[in-house]
Structures are given as structure tokens and as C-alpha cells.
Design a protein around this motif. Structure first.
Motif, short mmCIF file in Angstrom:
data_model
loop_
_atom_site.label_atom_id
_atom_site.label_comp_id
_atom_site.label_asym_id
_atom_site.label_seq_id
_atom_site.Cartn_x
_atom_site.Cartn_y
_atom_site.Cartn_z
N THR A 556 0.83 -1.20 0.00
CA THR A 556 0.00 0.00 0.00
C THR A 556 0.86 1.25 0.00
N ASP A 557 1.92 1.23 0.82
CA ASP A 557 2.83 2.38 0.82
C ASP A 557 3.53 2.53 -0.52
N ASN A 560 0.94 4.04 -2.86
CA ASN A 560 0.71 5.46 -2.58
C ASN A 560 1.88 6.32 -3.03
N LEU A 565 -1.79 10.59 -5.73
CA LEU A 565 -3.19 10.58 -5.28
C LEU A 565 -3.92 11.74 -5.94
N SER A 569 -5.29 8.54 -10.06
CA SER A 569 -5.32 7.50 -9.04
C SER A 569 -6.75 7.05 -8.77
#
Length: 629
Positions: A556-557, A560, A565, A569
Motif C-alpha cells: 500500500t505504501d 501510494n 493521489l 489514481s
């Protein structure tokens, strides 16, 4: 500081022991490998922490000691001294480029005394007496003189000259230990008979033979290989037998006749006069059991090789060509390549115009098989461990690593995954970085070597992590970093379990994984491999082999950080209230996946479930345009 043969190493060890010894116990001494490149400086982080009573020895003769490296080691030595520790660096006067105030010249010890001390320490007091120069003193026991003097005392007092190095004196002493005292005593007794008696002549011959045996047959070889009556066929017979010791005589004879030109005139020279077997016997080869042996002359083979190389300087190139010819993949002595290579290594320790590395170049350039590559790997590792050849071996491995020759790349990868990599991990990693630039078998071995090193210990893992991070930072477009990272994160290797466990306990390792994925995903050349590793992570987490929270938290990191974002995204990943039919269709197209009408979807709120008819062709949007399955 001193030239080779001055006893600098043993003097350094003795100095460390004397300086650090205390009434409470002996010091702990360590031999540190100079694990840095010629243009590098040893980093403080890799040097041991100062501990009282610990002494360290570095051989500068095996690496080029730059001024910056000398300053760094001097600073570290001051830290050691402050806590009661010590560092000694050995080398020649040309190797040290630091402050001259710290230089201490090595003084060559008395070679005879070195040999006698070695024999006495080993309990060979009789042999030590043979080298005694003061016979009258040796015949004394306490305050009383022996009634019958020992005839053998001082009988070999002129065997070792003052110019012999301490190392050679120790080697001579070792061979003296193998001489039976009774054998020498009988020879000494016979030598005291009248000069015209057969016993006297027998004693002289036996003493001469003992001296030859201890000195590795120098005089005999001088006569056979360098005398005025030396014949070419005789010389080649001896040389072939020396390199092929233990081989059938027929093989040695064929190898000898392969030297130089293969015209009929040369071949005829070997068929005229004495038979080949008689020639072999006349030059000192034992031929009784149909194999080339030197049982009656221990050490004769290597001594013959050295003597020939020294005296026949104008034929060194022809000798190299001959060795390359008989050890070629179709050569008559191809099965003896390892022994020949080992003897070339021993020869090259002291030889001018070393033949060792040119032969390795030849062997790796002529389509070698796996066995030959294994032999070359073993030999060049031994060369790196040999003081006199270490610099050339390190340089050779680096040169091979930077070139694109597939066989030489394999040798480097195999060496760095073996003893070489364990002893010099930093230098091995430098060479592996060059290997990982290409995608071939050598790169796969290199990746495996990094994984193995990381899985071996906590220190090994940290060393590999630091190395790969450095590669990402210094060489952002080089493929070594991504390929090494993918090797560490491959779920099919046990090292990933170690890495993920460390990531749960150490934020630095977690950050390494996140940054590593970001750097790797930017490289199109490893895109397919990275995709397979990501799928492997997903399967491992699904099967419970990886911790789901840690695994998907890291990914997830990565997502991201890797994907901004912004509107794109949200477009790619969506949200529960925006997953309409058109958006899902667009994702299929962008992912280059086969379109699906979702009529069989079990989800009651699927936005495509109510679709009427098939979806339009998505080929213009980047999809496959295939019909629904």
C-alpha cells in the motif's frame, strides 16, 4: 615494512602478541582481509569496534594502499590504541603511503637459525644439529664433553646460505624432518672411511642425494635442463612428466611430442636414438608402473617446472602455447587441466612473466564445459588467497566482470558465490554489480549469491541491504539494484522470510522494501520479473506464508508513493460510489485484459450486471478486442 622473505608477517604477529599480552592472558589476534578496491577507502562502519586486548593484522601487499586508505587506517589505529588494542600493517616499503613515522623496517633474520629454531620447536633436535655450524659446542652436553662425538652434527652446516629467505629456510627445515637420522648417520660413517674405499664413495653419493632431496634436486636439474648437453626431446619429456605427474607414460610421451612445430622432422627426433621411456628414466622419472612418477625424488616435479621456466626464457611463449594446446577441449591432456593449472599457479608465485592468468584466459575463451569453468573458479580463488598473486587475481575478476564474455562472467559469479565472496564480501559485491547488468545465467548465480549471503546471518542481511541501497542511490539507471532487490524479495527463496521478519522489527528494512519497490518498478527491463514477484507476494500472503498486514501494508505504501493521489489514481483504483460500467470497461482496456459482460457476476450490485448485449469493442482504447468468453 620489508621485501618478501624478510619475515615481516611473523615479526608482526610476534609484535602484536608481545605488545598486547598481559598477566591475565594472551591477546586475541585477527587477520583482516583488505576488502576494498584500489581506489576506495575502508569505511569506519566495516572496521571492528575497538576492544582491549584485540590485535589486528592487515597485509598491504595484497591490496594497493592509497594515501586516503592509509589515513583512514591510521585514524582507526589511534582509536584502537586508546583502548589498549593494536593494528599492524605489513607490506613492502612501496605499499605504505601513509605517515612515514609509523614505518618499521623488517630485518631479515639468520636463515640458518630460523631453520634450526623451526626444527627444535618441532622436536627434531637431531636434524637441528645437522645444521649446527659450531661443532665443538654442539658436542657438549652441560659441562661434560661426549666421549664419542656425533658424526652428523654440522654435516649439513653449509646447506642453507645466508641469502635464503626465512620462508624458504622453514621449507627446507620441513624437508629435513623427513630425512631418517639413521640414513644420514650411515652416510656420515661411510664418509669417514679411506677416500679410495667403496664405502667412502657410497657415503658421498648418499650425502649428495640427501642434499639434492632437501634442496629439491637443484643440481640434478641444472645438469639436465640447463647444461651444455641438454637435448630438446629430453627436456620436453621431463616437462611433460612434471606437469602430468601420475598420468600414463604414453600420455606424457604424446604430450611431449606436441611441443612446438608438428612437422615430420620434429616428430622423427623423438623416434630416433633412445626410446621415449628410456629418455624419461634418464631425466629422473620413475617409470616402473607405467605412470609418470617421482617417488624416489619428492618435490622433483615442481622444481623441474620452475627450473625450466627460469632457464628457457626464450621459449616461455612456446611453453604457454603448448600447455594451452594439450589442455584444449580436444587436447590430449584435457583431463589433467586442474593439475596443470595448479602447478602453473605454484610456478607463478615466483616466476617472471607469469603463465597462470594467460592460461586461464585461454581456457575461458574456448567454449569450456562446466567442469573446466569449475576448475578456473577454484584456481582463481586460490590465486586471490595467495599473497603474491592476490592483486592480479582481484583485478582479473573485476576485468572479467565488466566485460560481456559469458564464460568469464560465469566464473566471476561462481567465485563470488563461494570462498572468494565469503572472504571479501565487499569486493565480491562490486563484481556482482557488474554481472547483474545483463540478464543471463551468470546474473542468476549472482542474484542467488546475494540472497544466500543475506540469509546467512543478521550481519549478512544488513550488508546486502546497505549494498543494494547504495546501488540504487549511486547507479539509479543500472539494473543491478532492481535485479538484486527482486532476488531478495522472491517468495520462492527463504531469504524473503528473513527480510519480512526484519521489516516487522526494523523500520529501516521496511523503508528499504518500499524504496526498493519504487526504484524497481521504474525500470522497464525488469517489469515482467517484478510482476511475477508481486504475484508471488499475493499468493504467499493468501496462503499464510507471509504476514498479510505487513505484506499489504508495504505494498500500500508502495502504491501510494508510486501513484500520485490525484484524479488518475481515483480513476484507476476507484471508490465504491463510482464503479460504473464505463469506468470498469476503461480499467479492462488500460490493463489490456479481455473484456467481460459480467452477466454471470454473483454480486447483486454489480454495475455491469444489467448490461444489455455485449460490451463494445475496446481495441481502440487499448484492449484486446476479443469476444466475451
Amino acid at each position: 615494512m620489508g621485501e618478501r622473505g624478510t619475515g615481516r608477517r611473523i615479526s608482526a604477529v610476534r609484535a602484536l602478541h608481545t605488545h598486547l599480552s598481559t598477566p591475565s592472558g594472551a591477546p586475541q589476534l585477527y587477520d583482516l582481509a583488505a576488502d576494498w578496491e584500489d581506489d576506495e577507502v575502508p569505511e569506519r562502519e566495516v572496521l571492528p569496534e575497538p576492544i582491549a586486548g584485540h590485535g589486528y593484522l592487515i597485509d598491504a601487499a595484497s591490496r594497493l594502499m592509497s594515501e586516503n586508505a592509509a589515513r583512514a587506517l591510521t585514524t582507526w589505529a589511534e582509536e584502537l590504541h586508546a583502548v589498549g588494542s593494536c593494528l599492524v600493517i605489513t607490506g613492502s616499503p612501496r605499499d605504505w603511503r601513509g605517515d612515514s613515522r609509523f614505518e618499521i623496517g623488517a630485518v631479515r633474520p639468520d636463515a640458518v637459525q630460523v631453520a634450526r629454531n623451526h626444527l627444535a620447536h618441532a622436536g627434531s633436535h637431531a636434524q637441528a644439529g645437522w645444521l649446527q655450524t659450531d661443532v665443538q659446542r654442539a658436542a657438549t652436553r652441560g659441562l661434560l664433553r661426549q666421549s664419542v662425538p656425533d658424526r652428523t652434527v654440522g654435516i649439513l652446516s653449509d646447506l642453507i646460505t645466508r641469502t635464503v629467505s626465512p620462508g624458504d629456510a622453514t621449507a627446507i627445515a620441513g624437508r629435513l624432518r623427513n630425512i631418517d637420522p639413521g640414513r644420514l648417520a650411515r652416510a656420515a660413517e661411510h664418509k669417514e672411511r679411506p677416500a679410495d674405499s667403496p664405502e667412502y664413495q657410497q657415503g658421498l653419493r648418499e650425502l649428495r642425494r640427501i642434499r639434492e632431496e632437501v634442496l629439491l634436486w637443484t643440481n640434478f636439474l641444472e645438469e639436465k635442463l640447463a647444461g651444455s648437453g641438454t637435448r630438446g626431446p629430453d627436456r620436453m619429456m621431463l616437462l611433460a612428466a612434471a606437469y602430468l605427474e601420475g598420468a600414463p607414460l604414453e600420455l606424457c610421451i604424446k604430450a611431449a611430442t606436441a611441443f612446438g612445430s608438428r612437422d615430420e622432422a620434429l616428430a622423427r627426433r623423438y623416434r630416433e636414438g633412445r626410446s621415449p621411456r628410456r629418455r624419461l628414466a634418464d631425466v629422473g622419472v620413475d617409470t616402473a608402473d607405467d605412470t609418470a612418477a617421482f617417488h624416489s625424488r619428492p618435490g622433483f616435479a615442481l622444481s623441474a617446472i620452475r627450473t625450466d621456466w627460469h632457464h628457457w626464457a626464450d621459449e616461455r611463449e612456446e611453453t604457454r602455447d603448448w600447455l594451452a594446446c594439450i589442455t584444449a577441449p580436444d587436447g590430449i591432456a584435457k583431463d589433467w587441466a586442474e593439475q596443470i593449472g595448479s602447478r602453473l599457479l605454484d610456478l607463478s608465485i615466483t616466476a617472471v612473466e607469469s603463465p597462470f592468468f594467460p592460461i586461464l584466459d585461454t581456457w575461458t575463451a574456448t567454449s569450456p564445459d562446466e567442469q573446466r569453468l569449475r576448475i578456473v573458479t577454484t584456481l582463481i580463488t586460490r590465486a586471490a588467497e595467495t599473497e603474491e598473486l592476490a592483486r592480479a587475481a582481484h583485478k582479473q575478476l573485476l576485468d572479467w566482470a565488466t566485460k560481456g564474455h559469458p564464460h568469464r562472467r560465469l566464473v566471476v559469479a561462481q567465485a563470488c558465490s563461494g570462498r572468494y565472496g565469503m572472504r571479501w564480501p565487499h569486493m565480491a559485491f562490486v563484481r556482482l554489480r557488474h554481472i547483474l547488468a545483463l540478464d543471463d545465467e551468470a546474473a542468476r548465480i549472482a542474484a542467488g549469491a546475494l540472497s544466500t549471503h543475506a540469509a546467512a546471518s543478521t550481519d549478512g542481511l544488513q550488508r546486502v541491504v546497505d549494498t543494494v541501497e547504495t546501488w540504487f542511490e549511486r547507479y539509479p539507471t543500472h539494473l543491478a539494484g532492481p535485479r538484486a532487490f527482486l532476488a531478495l524479495t522472491d517468495p520462492t527463496h527463504s531469504v524473503l522470510d528473513t527480510v519480512m521478519s526484519a521489516a516487522q522489527a526494523a523500520p529501516a528494512i521496511r523503508d528499504f522494501l518500499i524504496n526498493g519497490w519504487m526504484q524497481t518498478l521504474r525500470q522497464p527491463d525488469v517489469r515482467d520479473h517484478a510482476h511475477q514477484i508481486l504475484l508471488g507476494w499475493a499468493r504467499a500472503a493468501h496462503e499464510g506464508r507471509l504476514n498479510r498486514t505487513t505484506t499489504f501494508g508495504i505494498l500500500t505504501d508502495v502504491r501510494n508513493a508510486h501513484t500520485p493521489l490525484d484524479a488518475m489514481s481515483r480513476f484507476l483504483y476507484g471508490s465504491p460510489d463510482q464503479d460504473d460500467k464505463a469506468l470498469i470497461e476503461a480499467r479492462f482496456a488500460l490493463a489490456n485484459l479481455r473484456a467481460c459482460n459480467h452477466t454471470q457476476c454473483s454480486e447483486p450490485h454489480c454495475p455491469l450486471k444489467e448490461a444489455v448485449g455485449p460490451l463494445p469493442d475496446t481495441s481502440t482504447a487499448g484492449g484486446t478486442g476479443e469476444s466475451p468468453s
